[in-house]
Design an enzyme around this catalytic site. Structure first.
Site, PDB file in Angstrom:
ATOM      1  N   PRO A 127       0.812  -1.225   0.000  1.00 50.75           N
ATOM      2  CA  PRO A 127       0.000   0.000   0.000  1.00 50.75           C
ATOM      3  C   PRO A 127       0.839   1.265   0.000  1.00 50.75           C
ATOM      4  O   PRO A 127       0.484   2.258  -0.627  1.00 50.75           O
ATOM      5  CB  PRO A 127      -0.806  -0.109   1.298  1.00 50.75           C
ATOM      6  CG  PRO A 127      -0.818  -1.554   1.631  1.00 50.75           C
ATOM      7  CD  PRO A 127       0.451  -2.138   1.092  1.00 50.75           C
ATOM      8  N   TRP A 155      -2.838  -4.472  -4.487  1.00 49.91           N
ATOM      9  CA  TRP A 155      -3.093  -4.537  -5.930  1.00 49.91           C
ATOM     10  C   TRP A 155      -2.811  -5.918  -6.505  1.00 49.91           C
ATOM     11  O   TRP A 155      -2.325  -6.015  -7.630  1.00 49.91           O
ATOM     12  CB  TRP A 155      -2.202  -3.549  -6.690  1.00 49.91           C
ATOM     13  CG  TRP A 155      -2.223  -2.156  -6.206  1.00 49.91           C
ATOM     14  CD1 TRP A 155      -1.223  -1.514  -5.548  1.00 49.91           C
ATOM     15  CD2 TRP A 155      -3.283  -1.207  -6.355  1.00 49.91           C
ATOM     16  NE1 TRP A 155      -1.594  -0.224  -5.268  1.00 49.91           N
ATOM     17  CE2 TRP A 155      -2.858  -0.006  -5.753  1.00 49.91           C
ATOM     18  CE3 TRP A 155      -4.558  -1.266  -6.926  1.00 49.91           C
ATOM     19  CZ2 TRP A 155      -3.651   1.119  -5.718  1.00 49.91           C
ATOM     20  CZ3 TRP A 155      -5.345  -0.137  -6.887  1.00 49.91           C
ATOM     21  CH2 TRP A 155      -4.897   1.043  -6.302  1.00 49.91           C
ATOM     22  N   ILE A 156      -3.079  -6.958  -5.763  1.00 45.49           N
ATOM     23  CA  ILE A 156      -2.644  -8.275  -6.232  1.00 45.49           C
ATOM     24  C   ILE A 156      -3.682  -8.877  -7.191  1.00 45.49           C
ATOM     25  O   ILE A 156      -4.784  -9.272  -6.779  1.00 45.49           O
ATOM     26  CB  ILE A 156      -2.365  -9.222  -5.032  1.00 45.49           C
ATOM     27  CG1 ILE A 156      -1.313  -8.580  -4.113  1.00 45.49           C
ATOM     28  CG2 ILE A 156      -1.899 -10.592  -5.524  1.00 45.49           C
ATOM     29  CD1 ILE A 156      -0.055  -8.083  -4.810  1.00 45.49           C
ATOM     30  N   THR A 157      -3.307  -8.930  -8.472  1.00 47.13           N
ATOM     31  CA  THR A 157      -4.149  -9.551  -9.488  1.00 47.13           C
ATOM     32  C   THR A 157      -4.312 -11.034  -9.122  1.00 47.13           C
ATOM     33  O   THR A 157      -3.335 -11.690  -8.745  1.00 47.13           O
ATOM     34  CB  THR A 157      -3.493  -9.404 -10.875  1.00 47.13           C
ATOM     35  OG1 THR A 157      -3.359  -8.008 -11.135  1.00 47.13           O
ATOM     36  CG2 THR A 157      -4.314 -10.046 -11.982  1.00 47.13           C
ATOM     37  N   GLN A 334     -12.824   9.357 -30.512  1.00 42.82           N
ATOM     38  CA  GLN A 334     -13.058  10.578 -31.287  1.00 42.82           C
ATOM     39  C   GLN A 334     -13.631  10.267 -32.674  1.00 42.82           C
ATOM     40  O   GLN A 334     -14.537  10.943 -33.146  1.00 42.82           O
ATOM     41  CB  GLN A 334     -11.729  11.353 -31.418  1.00 42.82           C
ATOM     42  CG  GLN A 334     -11.880  12.767 -31.926  1.00 42.82           C
ATOM     43  CD  GLN A 334     -12.587  13.676 -30.904  1.00 42.82           C
ATOM     44  OE1 GLN A 334     -12.660  13.348 -29.734  1.00 42.82           O
ATOM     45  NE2 GLN A 334     -13.126  14.778 -31.377  1.00 42.82           N
ATOM     46  N   GLY A 338     -20.033  10.968 -30.782  1.00 37.93           N
ATOM     47  CA  GLY A 338     -20.847  10.694 -29.595  1.00 37.93           C
ATOM     48  C   GLY A 338     -21.000   9.206 -29.339  1.00 37.93           C
ATOM     49  O   GLY A 338     -21.022   8.755 -28.192  1.00 37.93           O
ATOM     50  N   GLU A 361       2.981  -3.124 -13.673  1.00 38.36           N
ATOM     51  CA  GLU A 361       4.317  -3.715 -13.909  1.00 38.36           C
ATOM     52  C   GLU A 361       5.374  -2.641 -14.164  1.00 38.36           C
ATOM     53  O   GLU A 361       6.190  -2.760 -15.082  1.00 38.36           O
ATOM     54  CB  GLU A 361       4.240  -4.770 -15.021  1.00 38.36           C
ATOM     55  CG  GLU A 361       3.292  -5.886 -14.596  1.00 38.36           C
ATOM     56  CD  GLU A 361       3.491  -7.201 -15.299  1.00 38.36           C
ATOM     57  OE1 GLU A 361       4.566  -7.416 -15.885  1.00 38.36           O
ATOM     58  OE2 GLU A 361       2.555  -8.016 -15.232  1.00 38.36           O
TER      59      GLU A 361
HETATM   60  C1  LIG Z   1      -5.167  -3.192 -11.972  1.00 39.67           C
HETATM   61  C2  LIG Z   1      -3.839  -3.319 -11.274  1.00 39.67           C
HETATM   62  C3  LIG Z   1      -3.258  -4.571 -11.150  1.00 39.67           C
HETATM   63  C4  LIG Z   1      -2.036  -4.718 -10.472  1.00 39.67           C
HETATM   64  N1  LIG Z   1      -1.521  -5.974 -10.279  1.00 39.67           N
HETATM   65  C5  LIG Z   1      -0.414  -6.124  -9.506  1.00 39.67           C
HETATM   66  C6  LIG Z   1       0.056  -7.437  -9.147  1.00 39.67           C
HETATM   67  O1  LIG Z   1      -0.504  -8.459  -9.565  1.00 39.67           O
HETATM   68  N2  LIG Z   1       1.139  -7.537  -8.341  1.00 39.67           N
HETATM   69  C7  LIG Z   1       1.787  -6.449  -7.843  1.00 39.67           C
HETATM   70  O2  LIG Z   1       2.766  -6.619  -7.132  1.00 39.67           O
HETATM   71  N3  LIG Z   1       1.363  -5.191  -8.166  1.00 39.67           N
HETATM   72  C8  LIG Z   1       0.275  -5.007  -8.963  1.00 39.67           C
HETATM   73  N4  LIG Z   1      -0.169  -3.741  -9.273  1.00 39.67           N
HETATM   74  C9  LIG Z   1       0.512  -2.591  -8.678  1.00 39.67           C
HETATM   75  C10 LIG Z   1       1.254  -1.750  -9.693  1.00 39.67           C
HETATM   76  O3  LIG Z   1       2.389  -2.444 -10.136  1.00 39.67           O
HETATM   77  C11 LIG Z   1       1.568  -0.411  -9.022  1.00 39.67           C
HETATM   78  O4  LIG Z   1       0.328   0.302  -8.913  1.00 39.67           O
HETATM   79  C12 LIG Z   1       2.582   0.402  -9.767  1.00 39.67           C
HETATM   80  O5  LIG Z   1       3.848  -0.225  -9.715  1.00 39.67           O
HETATM   81  C13 LIG Z   1       2.705   1.813  -9.189  1.00 39.67           C
HETATM   82  O6  LIG Z   1       2.857   1.798  -7.808  1.00 39.67           O
HETATM   83  P1  LIG Z   1       1.919   2.747  -6.911  1.00 39.67           P
HETATM   84  O7  LIG Z   1       0.516   2.542  -7.336  1.00 39.67           O
HETATM   85  O8  LIG Z   1       2.269   2.514  -5.496  1.00 39.67           O
HETATM   86  O9  LIG Z   1       2.308   4.220  -7.341  1.00 39.67           O
HETATM   87  P2  LIG Z   1       3.532   5.076  -6.782  1.00 39.67           P
HETATM   88  O10 LIG Z   1       4.761   4.250  -6.780  1.00 39.67           O
HETATM   89  O11 LIG Z   1       3.112   5.715  -5.510  1.00 39.67           O
HETATM   90  O12 LIG Z   1       3.662   6.174  -7.911  1.00 39.67           O
HETATM   91  C14 LIG Z   1       2.785   7.299  -7.979  1.00 39.67           C
HETATM   92  C15 LIG Z   1       3.235   8.177  -9.157  1.00 39.67           C
HETATM   93  O13 LIG Z   1       4.585   8.629  -8.928  1.00 39.67           O
HETATM   94  C16 LIG Z   1       5.404   8.276 -10.045  1.00 39.67           C
HETATM   95  N5  LIG Z   1       6.755   7.951  -9.563  1.00 39.67           N
HETATM   96  C17 LIG Z   1       7.103   7.148  -8.535  1.00 39.67           C
HETATM   97  N6  LIG Z   1       8.453   7.107  -8.428  1.00 39.67           N
HETATM   98  C18 LIG Z   1       8.955   7.906  -9.395  1.00 39.67           C
HETATM   99  C19 LIG Z   1      10.267   8.280  -9.818  1.00 39.67           C
HETATM  100  N7  LIG Z   1      11.355   7.796  -9.200  1.00 39.67           N
HETATM  101  N8  LIG Z   1      10.398   9.119 -10.866  1.00 39.67           N
HETATM  102  C20 LIG Z   1       9.302   9.603 -11.513  1.00 39.67           C
HETATM  103  N9  LIG Z   1       8.033   9.293 -11.166  1.00 39.67           N
HETATM  104  C21 LIG Z   1       7.872   8.447 -10.132  1.00 39.67           C
HETATM  105  C22 LIG Z   1       4.725   7.054 -10.653  1.00 39.67           C
HETATM  106  O14 LIG Z   1       5.088   6.898 -12.004  1.00 39.67           O
HETATM  107  C23 LIG Z   1       3.258   7.416 -10.495  1.00 39.67           C
HETATM  108  O15 LIG Z   1       2.870   8.286 -11.526  1.00 39.67           O
HETATM  109  C24 LIG Z   1      -1.377  -3.570  -9.957  1.00 39.67           C
HETATM  110  C25 LIG Z   1      -1.964  -2.303 -10.116  1.00 39.67           C
HETATM  111  C26 LIG Z   1      -3.182  -2.170 -10.748  1.00 39.67           C
HETATM  112  C27 LIG Z   1      -3.780  -0.791 -10.881  1.00 39.67           C
END
Ligand SMILES: Cc1cc2nc3c(=O)[nH]c(=O)nc-3n(C[C@H](O)[C@H](O)[C@H](O)COP(=O)(O)OP(=O)(O)OC[C@H]3O[C@@H](n4cnc5c(N)ncnc54)[C@H](O)[C@@H]3O)c2cc1C
Length: 377
Positions: A127, A155-157, A334, A338, A361
């Site tokens: 989280p 976020w575990i698929t 687009q 509509g 990923e």
């Molecule tokens: C539908 C879905 C399925 C998923 N499935 C899995 C899964 O099966 N297993 C698993 O482990 N994870 C899973 N994820 C998690 C996913 O890999 C993460 O959401 C993703 O890696 C981003 O992490 P975060 O959401 O904590 O965002 P954060 O890491 O908090 O990032 C927030 C923003 O800050 C930017 N940011 C962060 N660090 C930097 C940096 N150094 N430089 C520039 N920008 C930066 C990011 O690009 C993003 O725009 C899933 C997510 C979703 C939405």
């Protein structure tokens, strides 16, 4: 479209995939997406068709196909149902730690994993952080014959649907070298899947948090060596990112094809809208984005198939293909005007689905970091 494929077998495999997509997926996708239900039975069917273990060795129950072919199968599935393609991609990723680093005993489960009887999950994100995964906080400590694991994975698929979970957790000090990979069964005491997230799109494959509350995982379920977990996670992601890029190409191709058909039929000012340069040029740009994304994807895949380093090329393919999918699906909406904004046409769903591919990923900012590092050291 005309594909250059290495063997007649590859042609047959793609034909089989198209046929399966039409027969098993096309009629179900809207219903499952509307209800947000995970299609476990559909995945079993896909497993029985041999499409869940494509890139793995035949000796462990895989199909021994080049990655290049596996990715084109994913592309076709994604064009019909992204939730299924993403599920296949995540399952393939989840089998990687055991296939590449597992003990003899752990590898005995591979035929069932690759046949789709056992569904996998990959638990890296938490989280408080997905991008900065090396700072994860879920901790495992030895306790008698077991690891005692505490923390929350986010976020575990397949969370709640999976049969096995790759849990990346801290068994040592801070940083990447303190992380190990543990293989947990779904019925592990203290492994508690939470309610599934409510998503913008991809609702049939919504992820869930996994709370580990004094979860007991037998000591011999460590995959690879203690402290090797982060390296395993990153290696899995290198290949996994190509899977996400393939999903993006499939989505973009579907949106392009739909927009082209619509632009040929829909008339305004007494002629098909595709004849207006403003629309025709949009379609031309969309088609170019799709072809470029596919070319980058296949070029990275062929490096992997040849046993060459492909990590940076995979990051480029993921970055370009998912950005292209976002642009192409936006433009497809687009082109339909509509009608593009109502759920009667699938471009509305593809537009919502494309967004997630820029995030999972490794976000596209993280892909840029990987590429920049390869340039600047
Ligand atoms: C539908 C879905 C399925 C998923 N499935 C899995 C899964 O099966 N297993 C698993 O482990 N994870 C899973 N994820 C998690 C996913 O890999 C993460 O959401 C993703 O890696 C981003 O992490 P975060 O959401 O904590 O965002 P954060 O890491 O908090 O990032 C927030 C923003 O800050 C930017 N940011 C962060 N660090 C930097 C940096 N150094 N430089 C520039 N920008 C930066 C990011 O690009 C993003 O725009 C899933 C997510 C979703 C939405």
């Amino acid at each position: 479209m005309d594909r250059l494929l290495p063997t007649p077998e590859a042609h047959d495999l793609l034909d089989l995939t198209r046929e399966l997509a039409t027969r098993e997926l096309a009629g179900k996708v809207d219903d499952y997406e509307a209800r947000g239900e995970f299609p476990r039975e559909v995945l079993r069917t896909i497993g029985r068709s041999g499409l869940l273990g494509l890139p793995y060795d035949e000796s462990v129950g895989g199909a021994g196909q080049p990655y290049e072919i596996y990715l084109q199968v994913l592309e076709i599935l994604a064009g019909t149902w992204l939730g299924i393609a993403e599920a296949v991609s995540v399952h393939t990723l989840s089998c990687f730690p055991v296939a590449a680093f597992g003990s003899e005993r752990q590898r005995k489960a591979l035929p069932e994993m690759l046949g789709g009887e056992l569904l996998g999950a990959y638990c890296l994100s938490e989280p408080q952080g997905g991008s900065d995964a090396a700072n994860l906080t879920t901790r495992a400590v030895p306790d008698g014959e077991d690891w005692l694991v505490n923390g929350t994975k986010a976020w575990i698929t397949h969370g709640g649907s999976a049969d096995f979970y790759n849990i990346f957790c801290r068994t040592g000090g801070p940083g990447a070298k303190g992380i190990s990979c543990l293989l947990a069964d779904a019925n592990t005491p203290g492994l508690l899947p939470q309610a599934r997230e409510r998503l913008m799109g991809l609702r049939s494959s919504a992820p869930a948090q996994i709370v580990l509350d004094n979860a007991r995982i037998p000591h011999d379920r460590i995959v690879g060596e203690e402290g090797q977990g982060f390296a395993i996670a990153m290696k899995a992601l290198d290949a996994g990112r190509l899977g996400i890029a393939a999903c993006a190409v499939g989505l973009a191709q579907a949106a392009l094809s739909y927009a082209v058909s619509y632009a040929r039929e829909r008339e305004q000012f007494g002629q098909p809208i595709g004849r207006f340069q403003g629309v025709g040029f949009m379609l031309a740009d969309m088609a170019t984005q799709v072809s470029a994304a596919r070319a980058l994807l296949l070029s990275a895949a062929r490096l992997k198939d040849a046993g060459r380093p492909f990590s940076t090329e995979a990051a480029k393919a993921k970055l370009f293909a998912t950005d292209a999918a976002m642009r192409v699906t936006t433009d497809a909406v687009q082109v339909l005007g509509g009608y593009g904004y109502v759920a009667d046409h699938p471009v509305e769903r593809w537009f919502r689905e494309a967004k997630v591919l820029q995030i999972v990923e490794g976000t596209n900012q993280i892909q840029r970091m990987v590429i920049a590092r390869s340039l600047t050291g």
